[in-house]
Design an enzyme around this catalytic site. Structure first.
Site, PDB file in Angstrom:
ATOM      1  N   SER A 145      -1.160   4.027   1.522  1.00 22.89           N
ATOM      2  CA  SER A 145      -2.461   3.704   0.937  1.00 22.89           C
ATOM      3  C   SER A 145      -3.475   3.501   2.052  1.00 22.89           C
ATOM      4  CB  SER A 145      -2.353   2.404   0.126  1.00 22.89           C
ATOM      5  OG  SER A 145      -3.634   1.932  -0.236  1.00 22.89           O
ATOM      6  N   TYR A 158      -0.147  -6.401  -0.340  1.00 21.61           N
ATOM      7  CA  TYR A 158       0.159  -5.024  -0.748  1.00 21.61           C
ATOM      8  C   TYR A 158      -0.160  -4.078   0.409  1.00 21.61           C
ATOM      9  CZ  TYR A 158      -0.665  -0.516  -3.088  1.00 21.61           C
ATOM     10  OH  TYR A 158      -0.661   0.815  -3.442  1.00 21.61           O
TER      11      TYR A 158
END
Length: 254
Positions: A145, A158
């Site tokens: 990501s 995260y």
């Protein structure tokens, strides 16, 4: 789509967490390019519905229920793939969770465990099971990501787990699985999927994200699928240990 090549003809691709969103987009793209695709997610209903949609597009597909943190499920995913197709050419590790929006030092231990378990550890264990069945010319793509480059705000922990995937790609797995298997990584920007809905459905936040990109838009599942298909294909046969940022020019690195 009509002009799409057939780079994966005769190949078998496993994509985890692939019944919706980016994972589904990747499975669809690989399938349209000729791969037999093995899709999975935690719920039988989702697996069945996604498999039906893919078959309607002429794609050869096997659907398997797999919660990636469950050892038995992971084993079944690989075993059923080998039973049906006899080989594995591509593994795309896409499963991820973000159970907490707390600051890192306020995140509960159970949430930290889940983040590590799903986002990092499961990717390693899936490959551990798949590796003995992968032959020369095979490839792995980990889905990281843009948050892996600058973990911040409600996505901080995260983001840190996604940073771990960058290191896992570059240093560890690429050298460990060479020379027969290439290992690369895609770092998507923000894509308006169910997973990111709490961000992308907020008009103000969405506008701020779009402004941070040079292309003034969010990404699409097709954008991520195209990048993943490139890295998984023989077009990228001399690329390993790399991360491709697909984020419309969002600042990531020098």
């Amino acid at each position: 789509m009509e002009k799409m090549g057939k780079r994966f003809q005769g190949k078998v691709a496993i994509v985890t967490a692939s019944t919706m969103g980016i994972g589904y987009g990747i499975a669809e793209r690989l399938g349209l390019e000729g791969a037999s695709v093995v899709i999975s997610s935690r719920k039988q209903k989702n697996v069945d519905e996604a498999a039906e949609k893919l078959r309607a597009r002429g794609i050869e597909v096997l659907g398997v229920v797999c919660h990636v943190s469950n050892e038995q499920h992971r084993k079944q995913l690989i075993d059923q793939t080998i039973q049906k197709y006899g080989r594995i050419d591509v593994v795309v590790s896409n499963a991820a969770a973000n159970p907490s929006v707390d600051a890192i030092l306020e995140t509960k231990e159970s949430a930290l465990d889940k983040l590590w378990e799903i986002n990092v550890k499961a990717a390693i264990l899936i490959l551990k099971d798949a590796a003995p069945h992968m032959q020369k010319g095979s490839s792995v793509v980990l889905i990281s990501s843009i948050a892996g480059y600058q973990p911040q705000g409600s996505m901080a922990m995260y983001g840190v787990t996604k940073t771990a995937l960058l290191g896992l790609t570059k240093v560890a797995l690429a050298s460990e699985m060479a020379p027969n298997t290439r290992v690369n990584c895609v770092a998507p920007g923000f894509v308006p999927t169910h997973f990111a809905s709490y961000i992308t459905s907020n008009k103000a936040i969405r506008g701020a994200i779009e402004e941070r990109t040079l292309l003034n838009r969010l990404g699409t599942t097709e954008d991520m699928a195209a990048a993943t298909a490139f890295l998984a294909s023989d077009d990228a046969s001399y690329i390993t240990g790399e991360t491709l940022v697909v984020a419309g020019g969002t600042p990531s690195r020098l």
